[in-house]
Design a protein around this motif. Structure first.
Motif, PDB file in Angstrom:
ATOM      1  N   MET A   5      36.964  23.441  35.640  1.00  0.00           N
ATOM      2  CA  MET A   5      36.095  24.367  35.401  1.00  0.00           C
ATOM      3  C   MET A   5      36.624  25.989  34.815  1.00  0.00           C
ATOM      4  O   MET A   5      37.630  26.444  35.747  1.00  0.00           O
ATOM      5  CB  MET A   5      35.008  24.557  36.550  1.00  0.00           C
ATOM      6  CG  MET A   5      34.082  25.784  36.241  1.00  0.00           C
ATOM      7  SD  MET A   5      32.934  26.154  37.724  1.00  0.00           S
ATOM      8  CE  MET A   5      32.142  24.476  37.936  1.00  0.00           C
ATOM      9  N   ASP A   6      36.353  26.572  33.859  1.00  0.00           N
ATOM     10  CA  ASP A   6      36.740  27.475  33.243  1.00  0.00           C
ATOM     11  C   ASP A   6      35.888  28.793  33.818  1.00  0.00           C
ATOM     12  O   ASP A   6      34.985  28.961  33.440  1.00  0.00           O
ATOM     13  CB  ASP A   6      36.847  27.600  31.935  1.00  0.00           C
ATOM     14  CG  ASP A   6      37.642  28.623  31.198  1.00  0.00           C
ATOM     15  OD1 ASP A   6      38.525  28.987  31.814  1.00  0.00           O
ATOM     16  OD2 ASP A   6      37.118  28.980  30.089  1.00  0.00           O
ATOM     17  N   ILE A   7      36.902  29.473  34.856  1.00  0.00           N
ATOM     18  CA  ILE A   7      36.103  30.566  35.416  1.00  0.00           C
ATOM     19  C   ILE A   7      36.521  32.071  34.752  1.00  0.00           C
ATOM     20  O   ILE A   7      37.620  32.075  34.660  1.00  0.00           O
ATOM     21  CB  ILE A   7      36.543  30.626  36.903  1.00  0.00           C
ATOM     22  CG1 ILE A   7      36.138  29.372  37.738  1.00  0.00           C
ATOM     23  CG2 ILE A   7      35.842  31.921  37.473  1.00  0.00           C
ATOM     24  CD1 ILE A   7      34.534  29.151  37.728  1.00  0.00           C
ATOM     25  N   PRO A   8      35.521  32.852  34.402  1.00  0.00           N
ATOM     26  CA  PRO A   8      35.862  34.153  33.675  1.00  0.00           C
ATOM     27  C   PRO A   8      36.705  35.003  34.902  1.00  0.00           C
ATOM     28  O   PRO A   8      36.590  35.087  35.846  1.00  0.00           O
ATOM     29  CB  PRO A   8      34.603  34.580  33.303  1.00  0.00           C
ATOM     30  CG  PRO A   8      33.417  33.649  33.827  1.00  0.00           C
ATOM     31  CD  PRO A   8      34.190  32.648  34.527  1.00  0.00           C
ATOM     32  N   ASP A   9      37.631  35.749  33.993  1.00  0.00           N
ATOM     33  CA  ASP A   9      38.285  36.536  34.652  1.00  0.00           C
ATOM     34  C   ASP A   9      37.714  37.643  35.492  1.00  0.00           C
ATOM     35  O   ASP A   9      38.179  38.146  36.333  1.00  0.00           O
ATOM     36  CB  ASP A   9      39.247  37.361  33.745  1.00  0.00           C
ATOM     37  CG  ASP A   9      40.515  36.454  33.075  1.00  0.00           C
ATOM     38  OD1 ASP A   9      40.776  35.318  33.670  1.00  0.00           O
ATOM     39  OD2 ASP A   9      41.085  36.901  31.844  1.00  0.00           O
ATOM     40  N   THR A  10      36.536  37.847  35.160  1.00  0.00           N
ATOM     41  CA  THR A  10      35.739  38.963  35.708  1.00  0.00           C
ATOM     42  C   THR A  10      35.311  38.420  37.297  1.00  0.00           C
ATOM     43  O   THR A  10      35.500  39.233  38.134  1.00  0.00           O
ATOM     44  CB  THR A  10      34.304  39.435  35.271  1.00  0.00           C
ATOM     45  OG1 THR A  10      33.695  38.171  34.734  1.00  0.00           O
ATOM     46  CG2 THR A  10      34.735  40.096  33.862  1.00  0.00           C
ATOM     47  N   LEU A  11      35.077  37.201  37.353  1.00  0.00           N
ATOM     48  CA  LEU A  11      34.522  36.439  38.581  1.00  0.00           C
ATOM     49  C   LEU A  11      35.730  36.298  39.342  1.00  0.00           C
ATOM     50  O   LEU A  11      35.902  36.648  40.658  1.00  0.00           O
ATOM     51  CB  LEU A  11      33.975  35.097  38.291  1.00  0.00           C
ATOM     52  CG  LEU A  11      32.902  35.078  37.720  1.00  0.00           C
ATOM     53  CD1 LEU A  11      32.180  33.820  37.786  1.00  0.00           C
ATOM     54  CD2 LEU A  11      31.646  35.887  38.197  1.00  0.00           C
ATOM     55  N   ILE A  12      36.956  36.152  38.969  1.00  0.00           N
ATOM     56  CA  ILE A  12      38.253  36.033  39.653  1.00  0.00           C
ATOM     57  C   ILE A  12      38.536  37.368  40.181  1.00  0.00           C
ATOM     58  O   ILE A  12      39.175  37.484  41.269  1.00  0.00           O
ATOM     59  CB  ILE A  12      39.465  35.556  38.904  1.00  0.00           C
ATOM     60  CG1 ILE A  12      38.990  33.821  38.175  1.00  0.00           C
ATOM     61  CG2 ILE A  12      40.821  35.485  39.536  1.00  0.00           C
ATOM     62  CD1 ILE A  12      39.785  33.222  37.598  1.00  0.00           C
ATOM     63  N   ASP A  13      38.719  38.240  39.407  1.00  0.00           N
ATOM     64  CA  ASP A  13      38.955  39.700  39.672  1.00  0.00           C
ATOM     65  C   ASP A  13      37.934  40.190  40.914  1.00  0.00           C
ATOM     66  O   ASP A  13      38.261  40.858  41.781  1.00  0.00           O
ATOM     67  CB  ASP A  13      38.608  40.661  38.544  1.00  0.00           C
ATOM     68  CG  ASP A  13      39.493  40.531  37.517  1.00  0.00           C
ATOM     69  OD1 ASP A  13      40.862  39.752  37.922  1.00  0.00           O
ATOM     70  OD2 ASP A  13      39.729  40.921  36.411  1.00  0.00           O
ATOM     71  N   LEU A  14      36.681  39.962  40.964  1.00  0.00           N
ATOM     72  CA  LEU A  14      35.842  40.269  41.924  1.00  0.00           C
ATOM     73  C   LEU A  14      36.018  39.619  43.042  1.00  0.00           C
ATOM     74  O   LEU A  14      36.016  40.195  44.130  1.00  0.00           O
ATOM     75  CB  LEU A  14      34.219  39.907  41.445  1.00  0.00           C
ATOM     76  CG  LEU A  14      33.836  41.073  40.561  1.00  0.00           C
ATOM     77  CD1 LEU A  14      32.445  40.367  39.958  1.00  0.00           C
ATOM     78  CD2 LEU A  14      33.361  42.157  41.225  1.00  0.00           C
ATOM     79  N   GLN A  15      36.487  38.401  42.915  1.00  0.00           N
ATOM     80  CA  GLN A  15      36.758  37.516  44.100  1.00  0.00           C
ATOM     81  C   GLN A  15      38.113  38.101  44.994  1.00  0.00           C
ATOM     82  O   GLN A  15      38.277  38.192  46.181  1.00  0.00           O
ATOM     83  CB  GLN A  15      36.801  36.087  43.865  1.00  0.00           C
ATOM     84  CG  GLN A  15      37.289  35.073  45.266  1.00  0.00           C
ATOM     85  CD  GLN A  15      36.301  35.226  46.181  1.00  0.00           C
ATOM     86  OE1 GLN A  15      35.055  34.955  45.882  1.00  0.00           O
ATOM     87  NE2 GLN A  15      36.677  35.430  47.542  1.00  0.00           N
ATOM     88  N   ARG A  16      39.014  38.362  43.727  1.00  0.00           N
ATOM     89  CA  ARG A  16      40.485  38.805  44.596  1.00  0.00           C
ATOM     90  C   ARG A  16      40.084  40.196  45.013  1.00  0.00           C
ATOM     91  O   ARG A  16      40.620  40.418  46.129  1.00  0.00           O
ATOM     92  CB  ARG A  16      41.166  39.115  43.082  1.00  0.00           C
ATOM     93  CG  ARG A  16      42.549  39.539  43.594  1.00  0.00           C
ATOM     94  CD  ARG A  16      43.599  39.607  42.256  1.00  0.00           C
ATOM     95  NE  ARG A  16      43.877  38.270  41.902  1.00  0.00           N
ATOM     96  CZ  ARG A  16      43.571  37.887  40.652  1.00  0.00           C
ATOM     97  NH1 ARG A  16      42.929  38.675  39.735  1.00  0.00           N
ATOM     98  NH2 ARG A  16      43.862  36.673  40.432  1.00  0.00           N
ATOM     99  N   ALA A  17      39.223  41.121  44.660  1.00  0.00           N
ATOM    100  CA  ALA A  17      38.907  42.484  45.153  1.00  0.00           C
ATOM    101  C   ALA A  17      38.377  42.121  46.730  1.00  0.00           C
ATOM    102  O   ALA A  17      38.757  42.787  47.543  1.00  0.00           O
ATOM    103  CB  ALA A  17      38.057  43.132  44.292  1.00  0.00           C
ATOM    104  N   ALA A  18      37.386  41.043  46.680  1.00  0.00           N
ATOM    105  CA  ALA A  18      36.836  40.731  48.144  1.00  0.00           C
ATOM    106  C   ALA A  18      37.884  40.356  48.948  1.00  0.00           C
ATOM    107  O   ALA A  18      37.745  40.826  50.168  1.00  0.00           O
ATOM    108  CB  ALA A  18      35.685  39.775  47.963  1.00  0.00           C
ATOM    109  N   ASP A  19      38.757  39.688  48.544  1.00  0.00           N
ATOM    110  CA  ASP A  19      39.932  39.136  49.388  1.00  0.00           C
ATOM    111  C   ASP A  19      40.957  40.217  49.921  1.00  0.00           C
ATOM    112  O   ASP A  19      41.264  40.412  50.919  1.00  0.00           O
ATOM    113  CB  ASP A  19      40.500  37.846  48.787  1.00  0.00           C
ATOM    114  CG  ASP A  19      39.871  36.528  48.711  1.00  0.00           C
ATOM    115  OD1 ASP A  19      38.849  36.621  49.137  1.00  0.00           O
ATOM    116  OD2 ASP A  19      40.464  35.608  48.281  1.00  0.00           O
ATOM    117  N   ALA A  20      41.094  41.177  48.746  1.00  0.00           N
ATOM    118  CA  ALA A  20      41.910  42.297  49.425  1.00  0.00           C
ATOM    119  C   ALA A  20      41.286  42.950  50.369  1.00  0.00           C
ATOM    120  O   ALA A  20      41.940  43.491  51.354  1.00  0.00           O
ATOM    121  CB  ALA A  20      42.356  43.069  48.014  1.00  0.00           C
ATOM    122  N   GLU A  21      39.953  43.138  50.464  1.00  0.00           N
ATOM    123  CA  GLU A  21      39.225  44.087  51.327  1.00  0.00           C
ATOM    124  C   GLU A  21      39.280  43.315  52.740  1.00  0.00           C
ATOM    125  O   GLU A  21      39.233  44.123  53.717  1.00  0.00           O
ATOM    126  CB  GLU A  21      37.770  44.369  50.907  1.00  0.00           C
ATOM    127  CG  GLU A  21      37.757  45.292  49.666  1.00  0.00           C
ATOM    128  CD  GLU A  21      38.364  46.503  49.596  1.00  0.00           C
ATOM    129  OE1 GLU A  21      38.831  47.023  50.705  1.00  0.00           O
ATOM    130  OE2 GLU A  21      38.748  47.152  48.774  1.00  0.00           O
TER     131      GLU A  21
END
Length: 78
Positions: free
Chosen positions: A1-17
């Motif tokens: 599945m091709d996930i947009p970078d915006t979703l990956i960035d939001l998930q990355r931000a949540a993981d960082a928090e």
């Protein structure tokens, strides 16, 4: 599945928090950071839900793909 970078960035931000939360030992700081983490996670979830609905995809599978892209980028799995 091709996930947009915006979703990956939001998930990355949540993981960082979450990572910041895991490092804290002071109760008040942890409580404040828990709220920051919760809000970041809620933003990621809302975007994932919206994208999945717009693209007729299973929300759970989109969420799983976004998390895997962030947490295991070397796997490159779809």
């Amino acid at each position: 599945m091709d996930i947009p970078d915006t979703l990956i960035d939001l998930q990355r931000a949540a993981d960082a928090e979450w990572a910041r939360l895991a490092e804290l030992t002071d109760h008040d700081e942890r409580e404040q950071q828990r709220l920051v983490w919760f809000e970041a996670g809620a933003r990621a979830q809302a975007a994932i839900t919206e994208w999945a609905a717009a693209h007729n995809e299973n929300r759970y599978k989109v969420e799983k793909a976004a998390r895997e892209a962030v947490r295991h980028p070397e796997s490159g799995s779809d």
